[in-house]
Design an enzyme around this catalytic site. Structure first.
Site, PDB file in Angstrom:
ATOM      1  N   CYS A  72       0.935  -1.576   0.048  1.00 65.12           N
ATOM      2  CA  CYS A  72      -0.219   0.493  -0.004  1.00 65.12           C
ATOM      3  C   CYS A  72       0.435   1.448   0.116  1.00 65.12           C
ATOM      4  CB  CYS A  72      -1.187   0.055   1.304  1.00 65.12           C
ATOM      5  SG  CYS A  72      -1.886   1.316   1.299  1.00 65.12           S
TER       6      CYS A  72
ATOM      7  N   HIS B   1      -8.175   8.263   2.627  1.00 61.27           N
ATOM      8  CA  HIS B   1      -7.783   9.740   2.140  1.00 61.27           C
ATOM      9  C   HIS B   1      -8.791  10.481   2.423  1.00 61.27           C
ATOM     10  CE1 HIS B   1      -7.257   7.195  -1.434  1.00 61.27           C
ATOM     11  NE2 HIS B   1      -7.424   9.059  -2.334  1.00 61.27           N
TER      12      HIS B   1
HETATM   13  P1  5GP Z   1      -7.699   8.806  -5.231  1.00 57.89           P
HETATM   14  O1  5GP Z   1      -7.763   9.288  -6.537  1.00 57.89           O
HETATM   15  O2  5GP Z   1      -7.837   7.458  -4.913  1.00 57.89           O
HETATM   16  O3  5GP Z   1      -9.040   9.519  -4.651  1.00 57.89           O
HETATM   17  O4  5GP Z   1      -6.955   9.652  -4.898  1.00 57.89           O
HETATM   18  C1  5GP Z   1      -5.740   9.538  -4.616  1.00 57.89           C
HETATM   19  C2  5GP Z   1      -4.260  11.054  -4.658  1.00 57.89           C
HETATM   20  O5  5GP Z   1      -2.982  10.155  -3.822  1.00 57.89           O
HETATM   21  C3  5GP Z   1      -4.088  11.451  -5.586  1.00 57.89           C
HETATM   22  O6  5GP Z   1      -5.045  12.509  -5.948  1.00 57.89           O
HETATM   23  C4  5GP Z   1      -2.592  11.062  -6.230  1.00 57.89           C
HETATM   24  O7  5GP Z   1      -3.065  12.315  -6.972  1.00 57.89           O
HETATM   25  C5  5GP Z   1      -2.489  10.831  -4.979  1.00 57.89           C
HETATM   26  N1  5GP Z   1      -0.689  10.029  -4.893  1.00 57.89           N
HETATM   27  C6  5GP Z   1      -0.675   8.635  -5.711  1.00 57.89           C
HETATM   28  N2  5GP Z   1       0.652   8.475  -4.824  1.00 57.89           N
HETATM   29  C7  5GP Z   1       0.853   9.294  -4.560  1.00 57.89           C
HETATM   30  C8  5GP Z   1       2.334   9.746  -4.116  1.00 57.89           C
HETATM   31  O8  5GP Z   1       3.064   8.525  -4.085  1.00 57.89           O
HETATM   32  N3  5GP Z   1       2.886  10.572  -3.173  1.00 57.89           N
HETATM   33  C9  5GP Z   1       1.459  11.364  -3.338  1.00 57.89           C
HETATM   34  N4  5GP Z   1       1.810  13.096  -2.356  1.00 57.89           N
HETATM   35  N5  5GP Z   1      -0.055  11.465  -3.689  1.00 57.89           N
HETATM   36  C10 5GP Z   1       0.157  10.321  -3.902  1.00 57.89           C
HETATM   37 ZN    ZN Z   2      -2.313   1.401   3.991  1.00 59.77          ZN
END
Ligand code: 5GP
Ligand code: ZN
Length: 112
Positions: free
Chosen positions: A3, A98
């Site tokens: 993860c 998140h």
């Molecule tokens: P979701 O698409 O699941 O709602 O949001 C995941 C978020 O995590 C995305 O906005 C993406 O840019 C961010 N994200 C993914 N991998 C990383 C990472 O390694 N570091 C950071 N700071 N953000 C990440």
């Molecule tokens: Zn996790």
């Protein structure tokens, strides 16, 4: 467990940290979609909002208190949005709960 957010919590993957305490970590999204784009995550691995139960009430209350504090510290008095994407139709790409905190520009509604 493979993860990416657990690896950020452990320090294995670096992040731009904004806040940390015993329950939560807040850091800048790597691919921001607004001038302010932070991710608020629990240190406990929870896959998504669909996994939340009554046992998480203290954690969630704390996370929203952290958000409220950040909004004051960052002077987001013009407004901000909290979003959690849950599942593939909502666009969830990281399976660790998140909350996105978005601010710094007018945000369209409905989001689409
Ligand atoms: P979701 O698409 O699941 O709602 O949001 C995941 C978020 O995590 C995305 O906005 C993406 O840019 C961010 N994200 C993914 N991998 C990383 C990472 O390694 N570091 C950071 N700071 N953000 C990440
Ligand atoms: Zn996790």
């Amino acid at each position: 467990m493979d993860c990416i957010f657990c690896k950020i919590i452990s320090g294995e993957i670096p992040c731009s940290k904004v806040h940390e305490d015993d329950l939560t970590l807040v850091f800048k999204d790597i691919n921001p979609i607004a001038p302010v784009h932070l991710l608020i995550i629990p240190k406990e691995h929870i896959a998504s909002a669909a996994e939340l139960g009554d046992e998480h009430r203290v954690l969630l209350g704390h996370m929203f208190a952290v958000i409220s504090d950040l909004a004051k510290k960052l002077d987001l008095s013009s407004g901000f949005r909290i979003v959690t994407n849950c599942g593939s139709h909502a666009g969830q790409t990281v399976d660790h709960l998140h909350f996105h905190l978005l601010a710094g520009r007018e945000l369209a509604w409905p989001p689409g």
